[in-house]
Design an enzyme around this catalytic site. Structure first.
Site, PDB file in Angstrom:
ATOM      1  N   LYS A 104      16.718  57.075 -17.366  1.00 46.22           N
ATOM      2  CA  LYS A 104      16.278  57.505 -16.651  1.00 46.22           C
ATOM      3  C   LYS A 104      16.501  58.371 -15.728  1.00 46.22           C
ATOM      4  CE  LYS A 104      12.311  54.447 -16.763  1.00 46.22           C
ATOM      5  NZ  LYS A 104      12.819  53.119 -17.248  1.00 46.22           N
TER       6      LYS A 104
HETATM    7  C1  LIG Z   1      12.490  52.463 -18.335  1.00 49.32           C
HETATM    8  C2  LIG Z   1      13.271  51.408 -19.235  1.00 49.32           C
HETATM    9  C3  LIG Z   1      13.417  50.910 -20.832  1.00 49.32           C
HETATM   10  C4  LIG Z   1      12.233  50.854 -21.130  1.00 49.32           C
HETATM   11  O1  LIG Z   1      12.076  52.366 -21.688  1.00 49.32           O
HETATM   12  P1  LIG Z   1      10.837  53.546 -22.109  1.00 49.32           P
HETATM   13  O2  LIG Z   1      11.406  54.699 -22.256  1.00 49.32           O
HETATM   14  O3  LIG Z   1       9.513  53.202 -21.432  1.00 49.32           O
HETATM   15  O4  LIG Z   1      10.118  52.934 -23.800  1.00 49.32           O
HETATM   16  C5  LIG Z   1      14.437  50.404 -20.787  1.00 49.32           C
HETATM   17  N1  LIG Z   1      14.958  50.285 -19.832  1.00 49.32           N
HETATM   18  C6  LIG Z   1      15.330  50.186 -19.101  1.00 49.32           C
HETATM   19  C7  LIG Z   1      17.041  50.056 -18.076  1.00 49.32           C
HETATM   20  C8  LIG Z   1      14.517  51.712 -18.681  1.00 49.32           C
HETATM   21  O5  LIG Z   1      14.328  51.482 -16.942  1.00 49.32           O
END
Ligand SMILES: *Cc1c(COP(=O)(O)O)cnc(C)c1O
Length: 474
Positions: A104
């Site tokens: 993120k």
């Molecule tokens: C947010 C997250 C996901 C999922 O991603 P999306 O965009 O919500 O599908 C997967 N793995 C980790 C470690 C995350 O922080």
């Protein structure tokens, strides 16, 4: 809604009717452009892709923002998202080398810089209010810390995050970051945020905004690393790759779908879920059935514990050939019946052309995959990435490299790693002993009025007559 410019929807959230904002079309990238992009450094590739969507930012400004954001200092290497080959035809795209060790950061760091720029231009301030169970909140805080005209109020459930996640957030000493530790669970934090956001007058007077996963700019920023991964895994543009994407809110894999629509030579987009298999079920059957909170499992890949994929509506808009009436009909069915099914419809035909595949895993799969990946390649992956690798195995094709997105570093999920390999996960330099740093947070009961008072005391109230251009969002 009437068409709006990029910077307008950057700070706003939902469309006036509660729908999500999407671009009118996806720009197509021709062969010559793809060839030119192949050798670009990450920041310049980001600029070339984002400028196609952020058309109301001056090019020089956007380029400077990308170059300031995607640096080796922030992301650990000049590659920003390095590709690591596990064996011929199978690779990991490392997206989690940013400050909070999860993917993120890639989008959120850019969002911080974009916010700062636009707020300065408009001479405005923004108070970001959010709730987190761990990853999103810390990514937001690290992206916004120390920035002018932005404050962050982040609610987290007191005593319920891992020691590492808690330390990451609560040890921040920046004056514009406020950690609010709520006596309650994550859902209660989320409810408090909703309650404050539903008070439109308060929201407007105190310039409250959010950075949740439906923010379009976050999706746009994620398109970039699909291109980067393709270039790193291939030598020429007549080759193809597949991506395996650990998925929850459908934000990450939506960016992959957009990259493919833009012309990136992608064979398969593999949606990998954990026990919360809403998306896997949709890909296999055409039925979309969000789960109730009580039906949502708490798993060892917790960032994918979702009941309802908040970005999915954007994808369905594509499947419905951009017919808003059709999307509205599907979402009405969803409200009425708790599900919809596209099997046998024109949407299903379009879906079949999008290259999706899927699968789900269990805790046992996750642990076995972490162990096998460690034994076979000497690489430790986090539980979410393990879900991706496990499902990726079923969808490999000869001659097409399968790129699995690494969405977090194992250091964040030590318990599961210990269970899998009987050892502590590697901890990146600079994160040793963060659990013993001094922590700063405000502990609070789950009380809306108390929260509003806390925010009001720390923000400057606009006169209530001010017409605010930012609209309510999630
Ligand atoms: C947010 C997250 C996901 C999922 O991603 P999306 O965009 O919500 O599908 C997967 N793995 C980790 C470690 C995350 O922080």
């Amino acid at each position: 809604m009437p068409p709006a410019r990029f910077t307008e929807i950057l700070l706003g959230g939902l469309a006036p009717d509660g729908g999500l904002v999407v671009p009118e079309h996806y720009p197509r990238v021709d062969a010559a452009t793809l060839a030119r992009w192949r050798s670009l450094p990450y920041a310049d590739l980001a600029f070339e892709i984002l400028r196609l969507y952020a058309d109301d930012l001056p090019a020089a400004k956007l380029r400077a923002i990308c170059r300031r954001t995607y640096t080796a200092e922030v992301f650990g290497s000049d590659d920003v998202t390095p590709l690591v080959e596990l064996e011929p035809g199978l690779a990991l795209l490392k997206l989690s080398n940013g400050p909070t060790l999860a993917f993120k950061d890639v989008a959120m760091q850019l969002l911080g810089a974009l916010f700062e720029h636009v707020l300065r231009e408009q001479n405005r301030e923004l108070n970001i209010l959010g709730a987190t169970s761990g990853d999103t909140g810390s990514a937001a805080e690290y992206a916004m810390r120390g920035r002018a005209a932005i404050q962050v109020f982040m609610l987290s459930p007191y005593g319920r995050m891992s020691a590492f996640q808690t330390a990451q957030m609560y040890s921040l000493a920046d004056a514009n970051v406020f950690n609010i530790a709520v006596d309650g669970v994550f859902d209660e934090c989320q409810d408090l945020v909703k309650a404050v956001s539903n008070d439109l007058l308060f929201k407007r007077r105190h310039s409250i905004g959010s950075v949740n996963s439906i923010n379009w700019a976050r999706v746009a920023a994620q398109i970039v690393y699909y291109f980067k991964g393709f270039f790193a895994a291939t030598r020429a543009n007549d080759e193809r790759v597949s991506f395996a994407v650990p998925s929850g809110n459908f934000g990450n894999v939506l960016a992959g779908h957009i990259a493919r629509q833009m012309g990136l030579p992608v064979s398969r987009l593999v949606v990998a879920t954990n026990e919360n298999d809403v998306l896997d079920e949709f890909v296999r059957t055409g039925r979309y059935r969000p789960r109730a909170a009580a039906e949502t499992h708490h798993t060892s890949s917790p960032s994918m514990d979702i009941s309802k994929a908040s970005n999915f509506e954007r994808f369905v808009f594509d499947l419905a050939a951009h017919d808003p009436a059709r999307v509205r009909a599907l979402w009405s069915a969803l409200e009425r019946e708790g599900q919809f099914d596209i099997a046998g419809s024109a949407e299903a035909e379009r879906f079949a052309a999008c290259g999706f595949a899927s699968g789900s895993s269990t805790h046992a799969d996750r642990v076995a995959t972490i162990r096998a990946t460690h034994e076979r390649y000497g690489v430790v992956v986090d539980p979410h990435t393990a879900d991706g690798l496990r499902v990726a195995r079923d969808w490999r094709e000869p001659g097409v490299t399968m790129i699995c997105l690494e969405t977090a570093q194992p250091a964040k999920f030590a318990d599961t790693i210990r269970e899998a390999i009987g050892a502590e996960p590697p901890r990146p330099a600079g994160y040793e002993g963060i659990e013993s740093l001094p922590q700063r947070f405000e502990r609070m009961p789950a009380d809306v009025e108390r929260l509003k008072r806390y925010i009001a005391e720390r923000t400057e109230a606009l006169p209530s007559s001010v017409d605010c251009r930012w609209r309510a969002d999630g």
